[in-house]
Design a protein around this motif. Structure first.
Motif, PDB file in Angstrom:
ATOM      1  N   VAL A   1       0.770  -1.263  -0.072  1.00 32.01           N
ATOM      2  CA  VAL A   1      -0.074  -0.075   0.081  1.00 32.01           C
ATOM      3  C   VAL A   1       0.784   1.181   0.089  1.00 32.01           C
ATOM      4  O   VAL A   1       0.514   2.191  -0.664  1.00 32.01           O
ATOM      5  CB  VAL A   1      -1.072   0.018   1.109  1.00 32.01           C
ATOM      6  N   GLU A   2       1.789   1.199   0.788  1.00 35.68           N
ATOM      7  CA  GLU A   2       2.684   2.497   0.811  1.00 35.68           C
ATOM      8  C   GLU A   2       3.518   2.525  -0.471  1.00 35.68           C
ATOM      9  O   GLU A   2       3.640   3.765  -0.931  1.00 35.68           O
ATOM     10  CB  GLU A   2       3.707   2.403   2.091  1.00 35.68           C
ATOM     11  N   ASP A   3       4.043   1.492  -1.351  1.00 35.91           N
ATOM     12  CA  ASP A   3       4.631   1.816  -2.380  1.00 35.91           C
ATOM     13  C   ASP A   3       3.606   2.374  -3.516  1.00 35.91           C
ATOM     14  O   ASP A   3       4.018   3.335  -4.221  1.00 35.91           O
ATOM     15  CB  ASP A   3       4.940   0.379  -3.206  1.00 35.91           C
ATOM     16  N   ARG A   4       2.170   1.872  -3.403  1.00 35.39           N
ATOM     17  CA  ARG A   4       1.394   2.611  -4.468  1.00 35.39           C
ATOM     18  C   ARG A   4       1.042   3.793  -4.066  1.00 35.39           C
ATOM     19  O   ARG A   4       0.801   4.747  -5.094  1.00 35.39           O
ATOM     20  CB  ARG A   4       0.031   1.579  -4.238  1.00 35.39           C
TER      21      ARG A   4
ATOM     22  N   GLU B   1       3.953   6.001  -5.392  1.00 38.75           N
ATOM     23  CA  GLU B   1       3.866   6.260  -6.867  1.00 38.75           C
ATOM     24  C   GLU B   1       2.736   7.355  -7.289  1.00 38.75           C
ATOM     25  O   GLU B   1       2.963   8.229  -8.072  1.00 38.75           O
ATOM     26  CB  GLU B   1       3.554   4.910  -7.492  1.00 38.75           C
ATOM     27  N   GLU B   2       1.475   7.119  -6.726  1.00 37.80           N
ATOM     28  CA  GLU B   2       0.738   8.303  -6.554  1.00 37.80           C
ATOM     29  C   GLU B   2       1.220   9.797  -6.535  1.00 37.80           C
ATOM     30  O   GLU B   2       0.757  10.696  -7.226  1.00 37.80           O
ATOM     31  CB  GLU B   2      -0.636   8.043  -5.978  1.00 37.80           C
ATOM     32  N   VAL B   3       1.984   9.847  -5.367  1.00 38.86           N
ATOM     33  CA  VAL B   3       2.240  11.234  -5.007  1.00 38.86           C
ATOM     34  C   VAL B   3       3.180  11.842  -5.949  1.00 38.86           C
ATOM     35  O   VAL B   3       3.291  12.744  -6.262  1.00 38.86           O
ATOM     36  CB  VAL B   3       3.037  10.997  -3.433  1.00 38.86           C
ATOM     37  N   ARG B   4       4.099  10.792  -6.419  1.00 36.11           N
ATOM     38  CA  ARG B   4       4.976  11.239  -7.754  1.00 36.11           C
ATOM     39  C   ARG B   4       4.232  11.624  -8.936  1.00 36.11           C
ATOM     40  O   ARG B   4       4.831  12.530  -9.384  1.00 36.11           O
ATOM     41  CB  ARG B   4       6.061  10.080  -7.953  1.00 36.11           C
TER      42      ARG B   4
ATOM     43  N   MET C   1       6.949  19.171  -0.590  1.00 34.44           N
ATOM     44  CA  MET C   1       5.510  18.916  -1.116  1.00 34.44           C
ATOM     45  C   MET C   1       5.171  17.589  -1.000  1.00 34.44           C
ATOM     46  O   MET C   1       4.137  16.925  -0.951  1.00 34.44           O
ATOM     47  CB  MET C   1       5.352  19.393  -2.520  1.00 34.44           C
ATOM     48  N   TYR C   2       6.249  16.839  -1.237  1.00 34.46           N
ATOM     49  CA  TYR C   2       6.015  15.271  -1.171  1.00 34.46           C
ATOM     50  C   TYR C   2       5.586  14.676  -0.089  1.00 34.46           C
ATOM     51  O   TYR C   2       4.779  13.909   0.295  1.00 34.46           O
ATOM     52  CB  TYR C   2       7.630  14.619  -1.495  1.00 34.46           C
ATOM     53  N   LYS C   3       6.188  15.346   1.294  1.00 41.70           N
ATOM     54  CA  LYS C   3       5.990  15.002   2.448  1.00 41.70           C
ATOM     55  C   LYS C   3       4.242  15.564   2.724  1.00 41.70           C
ATOM     56  O   LYS C   3       3.492  14.651   3.292  1.00 41.70           O
ATOM     57  CB  LYS C   3       6.791  15.678   3.542  1.00 41.70           C
ATOM     58  N   LYS C   4       4.155  16.649   2.342  1.00 40.33           N
ATOM     59  CA  LYS C   4       2.784  17.133   2.713  1.00 40.33           C
ATOM     60  C   LYS C   4       1.623  16.337   1.789  1.00 40.33           C
ATOM     61  O   LYS C   4       0.629  15.858   2.361  1.00 40.33           O
ATOM     62  CB  LYS C   4       2.653  18.557   2.282  1.00 40.33           C
TER      63      LYS C   4
ATOM     64  N   LYS D   1       2.000  13.290   0.560  1.00 45.46           N
ATOM     65  CA  LYS D   1       1.818  12.069   1.143  1.00 45.46           C
ATOM     66  C   LYS D   1       1.054  11.777   2.477  1.00 45.46           C
ATOM     67  O   LYS D   1       0.235  11.070   2.641  1.00 45.46           O
ATOM     68  CB  LYS D   1       3.073  11.315   1.258  1.00 45.46           C
ATOM     69  N   GLY D   2       1.361  12.773   3.360  1.00 42.88           N
ATOM     70  CA  GLY D   2       0.733  12.857   4.617  1.00 42.88           C
ATOM     71  C   GLY D   2      -0.861  13.087   4.511  1.00 42.88           C
ATOM     72  O   GLY D   2      -1.871  12.605   5.061  1.00 42.88           O
ATOM     73  N   GLN D   3      -1.195  13.914   3.440  1.00 44.09           N
ATOM     74  CA  GLN D   3      -2.648  14.383   3.057  1.00 44.09           C
ATOM     75  C   GLN D   3      -3.404  13.068   2.740  1.00 44.09           C
ATOM     76  O   GLN D   3      -4.385  12.845   3.116  1.00 44.09           O
ATOM     77  CB  GLN D   3      -2.822  15.542   2.083  1.00 44.09           C
ATOM     78  N   LEU D   4      -2.890  12.373   1.690  1.00 47.81           N
ATOM     79  CA  LEU D   4      -3.502  11.520   1.067  1.00 47.81           C
ATOM     80  C   LEU D   4      -3.512  10.125   2.041  1.00 47.81           C
ATOM     81  O   LEU D   4      -4.552   9.516   2.273  1.00 47.81           O
ATOM     82  CB  LEU D   4      -2.555  10.642  -0.326  1.00 47.81           C
ATOM     83  N   ALA D   5      -2.501  10.076   2.943  1.00 46.97           N
ATOM     84  CA  ALA D   5      -2.540   8.972   4.173  1.00 46.97           C
ATOM     85  C   ALA D   5      -3.703   9.035   4.927  1.00 46.97           C
ATOM     86  O   ALA D   5      -4.484   8.439   5.442  1.00 46.97           O
ATOM     87  CB  ALA D   5      -1.235   8.774   4.576  1.00 46.97           C
ATOM     88  N   ARG D   6      -3.807  10.702   5.368  1.00 53.49           N
ATOM     89  CA  ARG D   6      -4.960  10.954   6.300  1.00 53.49           C
ATOM     90  C   ARG D   6      -6.466  10.679   5.740  1.00 53.49           C
ATOM     91  O   ARG D   6      -7.349  10.218   6.381  1.00 53.49           O
ATOM     92  CB  ARG D   6      -4.832  12.573   6.701  1.00 53.49           C
ATOM     93  N   GLU D   7      -6.512  11.142   4.360  1.00 50.77           N
ATOM     94  CA  GLU D   7      -7.693  10.994   3.713  1.00 50.77           C
ATOM     95  C   GLU D   7      -8.185   9.459   3.615  1.00 50.77           C
ATOM     96  O   GLU D   7      -9.170   9.261   3.505  1.00 50.77           O
ATOM     97  CB  GLU D   7      -7.678  11.470   2.489  1.00 50.77           C
ATOM     98  N   ARG D   8      -7.125   8.450   3.457  1.00 48.35           N
ATOM     99  CA  ARG D   8      -7.486   6.995   3.367  1.00 48.35           C
ATOM    100  C   ARG D   8      -7.394   6.363   4.626  1.00 48.35           C
ATOM    101  O   ARG D   8      -7.393   5.279   4.506  1.00 48.35           O
ATOM    102  CB  ARG D   8      -6.517   6.700   2.110  1.00 48.35           C
TER     103      ARG D   8
END
Length: 93
Positions: free
Chosen positions: A47-50, A53-56, A76-79, A81-88
């Motif tokens: 899940v983290e690999d996917r 990839e989506e963040v990139r 921006m990568y950290k932000k 990724k963090g936002q997507l992780a929180r949303e999901r």
């Protein structure tokens, strides 16, 4: 992915074997349950690999805008990724 596919398969087999031995589940198709468990575990491990990839991909779409504003790719990568992780509702290490 930190775990190899072989190890994920081994873990799935052991989990199913112990669930059956402990009479926590009952099945006539142990191999089918093991395959399903292997797939679920492999999906969870990747899940983290996917997500990475989506963040990139997202950042690639906004690369010109980031360049113009002087935004740091790493920040921006950290932000993102963090936002997507929180949303999901993902828990990342």
């Amino acid at each position: 992915m930190l775990l190899s596919r072989d190890f994920v398969g081994y873990m799935a087999k052991e989990v199913v074997k112990r669930l059956v031995a402990g009479e926590m589940i009952e099945t006539k198709n142990v191999e089918g349950v093991t395959q399903a468990m292997r797939q679920v575990m492999a999906d969870e491990v990747t899940v983290e690999d996917r997500l990475n990839e989506e963040v990139r991909e997202i950042l690639a779409r906004y690369s010109d805008e980031m360049r113009n504003t002087g935004a740091s790719y790493q920040e921006m990568y950290k932000k993102v990724k963090g936002q997507l992780a929180r949303e999901r509702k993902l828990i990342l290490r």
